[in-house]
Scaffold this motif. Structure first.
Motif, short mmCIF file in Angstrom:
data_model
loop_
_atom_site.label_atom_id
_atom_site.label_comp_id
_atom_site.label_asym_id
_atom_site.label_seq_id
_atom_site.Cartn_x
_atom_site.Cartn_y
_atom_site.Cartn_z
N ALA A 1 10.52 -1.35 16.50
CA ALA A 1 10.77 -2.40 15.52
C ALA A 1 9.48 -3.02 15.01
O ALA A 1 9.33 -3.31 13.81
CB ALA A 1 11.67 -3.49 16.12
N VAL A 2 8.51 -3.21 15.91
CA VAL A 2 7.23 -3.79 15.50
C VAL A 2 6.48 -2.81 14.59
O VAL A 2 5.89 -3.21 13.58
CB VAL A 2 6.38 -4.15 16.72
N SER A 3 6.52 -1.52 14.92
CA SER A 3 5.84 -0.54 14.08
C SER A 3 6.53 -0.39 12.73
O SER A 3 5.88 -0.08 11.73
CB SER A 3 5.75 0.81 14.80
N LEU A 4 7.84 -0.61 12.69
CA LEU A 4 8.53 -0.62 11.40
C LEU A 4 8.01 -1.78 10.54
O LEU A 4 7.81 -1.63 9.33
CB LEU A 4 10.03 -0.74 11.62
N THR A 5 7.79 -2.91 11.15
CA THR A 5 7.18 -4.03 10.43
C THR A 5 5.79 -3.67 9.94
O THR A 5 5.41 -4.00 8.81
CB THR A 5 7.12 -5.28 11.33
N ALA A 6 5.02 -2.97 10.78
CA ALA A 6 3.68 -2.55 10.37
C ALA A 6 3.74 -1.62 9.16
O ALA A 6 2.91 -1.71 8.24
CB ALA A 6 2.98 -1.86 11.53
N LEU A 7 4.72 -0.72 9.14
CA LEU A 7 4.86 0.21 8.02
C LEU A 7 5.26 -0.54 6.75
O LEU A 7 4.77 -0.24 5.65
CB LEU A 7 5.89 1.28 8.37
N ARG A 8 6.12 -1.51 6.88
CA ARG A 8 6.48 -2.35 5.73
C ARG A 8 5.26 -3.11 5.22
O ARG A 8 5.09 -3.29 4.00
CB ARG A 8 7.56 -3.36 6.12
N LEU A 9 4.41 -3.53 6.14
CA LEU A 9 3.21 -4.26 5.75
C LEU A 9 2.26 -3.35 4.96
O LEU A 9 1.66 -3.78 3.96
CB LEU A 9 2.53 -4.81 7.00
N VAL A 10 2.14 -2.10 5.40
CA VAL A 10 1.31 -1.15 4.65
C VAL A 10 1.85 -0.98 3.24
O VAL A 10 1.10 -1.03 2.25
CB VAL A 10 1.26 0.21 5.37
N GLU A 11 3.16 -0.80 3.13
CA GLU A 11 3.77 -0.63 1.81
C GLU A 11 3.53 -1.86 0.93
O GLU A 11 3.19 -1.73 -0.26
CB GLU A 11 5.27 -0.37 1.96
N ARG A 12 3.68 -3.04 1.50
CA ARG A 12 3.49 -4.28 0.73
C ARG A 12 2.06 -4.40 0.22
O ARG A 12 1.84 -4.75 -0.95
CB ARG A 12 3.84 -5.48 1.62
N LEU A 13 1.09 -4.11 1.07
CA LEU A 13 -0.30 -4.28 0.65
C LEU A 13 -0.74 -3.21 -0.35
O LEU A 13 -1.54 -3.49 -1.24
CB LEU A 13 -1.24 -4.33 1.86
N LEU A 14 -0.21 -2.01 -0.23
CA LEU A 14 -0.50 -0.99 -1.25
C LEU A 14 0.07 -1.42 -2.60
O LEU A 14 -0.57 -1.23 -3.64
CB LEU A 14 0.09 0.36 -0.83
N ALA A 15 1.25 -2.01 -2.58
CA ALA A 15 1.85 -2.50 -3.82
C ALA A 15 1.05 -3.67 -4.40
O ALA A 15 1.05 -3.89 -5.62
CB ALA A 15 3.29 -2.92 -3.58
#
Length: 249
Positions: A102-116
């Motif tokens: 679950a924490v790594s899923l949040t990390a992946l969402r964070l990567v997507e957000r910052l790329l956007a």
């Protein structure tokens, strides 16, 4: 489902984002906003973050690029690294095995957000892996709204690296970021590295679905501590490694 760790050390996600020249304040604010919105256990590492290029990045990304997925990165991703103007580091919380997916899923969402929001490149420091922007987005989309097994698999593909070799085994590094042991498969000159990487991924899928002990018993493998890294190293896996001596399938 989770076996007893070999160490009290708990892994964490460490993310590195590159931004454009004059893009530092916007990227930093995007990181702060993402942390406030949904990644509340994450924080910005201001000691490593800088409004200037880091001369080590080209070499670092060259080593980190995912070599397994066919379209993991492209030349424009390499050029984005070369021309970057700033660096932002974000670190996640220390994780128990059960909460790591679950924490790594949040990390992946964070990567997507910052790329956007304008990040031009991203890499996961905890296992030493990088993908191009399109591949990061693809993995985030695969994880979004997926059932737990598929989401965990997307996170594993995002933040773990394989294959590494010591001349005797091919192995993964970074499976601790989804609460799993690493997988070690005997190197075999008659089987190419991509096929062995597929074996590593298949075993990881089975461990996530059926439990580590069941998979170890199924294949007559051995679960033991990994001593290649110090316990305070980001790559250290406290959940150990599963060693296959006679192949997987």
């Amino acid at each position: 489902m989770h076996h007893t760790p070999f160490s009290e050390y708990r892994p964490r996600n460490v993310l590195c984002f590159l931004g454009s020249v004059d893009g530092f304040q916007d990227l930093l604010q995007a990181a702060k906003d993402a942390i406030k919105d949904f990644a509340t256990d994450f924080e910005i590492d201001m000691e490593s973050t800088q409004d200037a290029p880091d001369v080590r990045m080209s070499e670092s990304f060259a080593v980190f690029w995912d070599q397994v997925h066919e379209d993991a990165w492209h030349q424009h991703d390499v050029e984005a690294v070369i021309s970057h103007g700033c660096v932002v580091y974000v670190v996640g919380p220390h994780m128990e095995a059960a909460e790591a997916p679950a924490v790594s899923l949040t990390a992946l969402r964070l990567v997507e957000r910052l790329l956007a929001a304008g990040a031009t490149a991203a890499k996961g420091e905890s296992a030493g892996v990088a993908h191009g922007a399109a591949r990061w987005r693809q993995l985030a989309q695969e994880a979004e709204g997926a059932e737990p097994g598929a989401a965990t698999r997307a996170c594993r593909l995002a933040f773990a690296k394989r294959p590494l070799t010591d001349g005797y085994y091919l192995s993964s590094v970074g499976f601790h970021l989804v609460g799993l042991p690493e997988v070690f498969v005997r190197s075999n000159s008659s089987v190419d590295e991509l096929a062995l990487s597929a074996m590593i991924d298949s075993v990881a899928d089975e461990m996530a679905a059926d439990g580590v002990e069941a998979v170890v018993a199924r294949y007559g493998a051995e679960l033991k501590a990994i001593n290649e890294y110090e316990e305070d190293d980001f790559k250290y896996n406290p959940f150990g490694g599963v060693y296959f001596f006679t192949g997987v399938h």
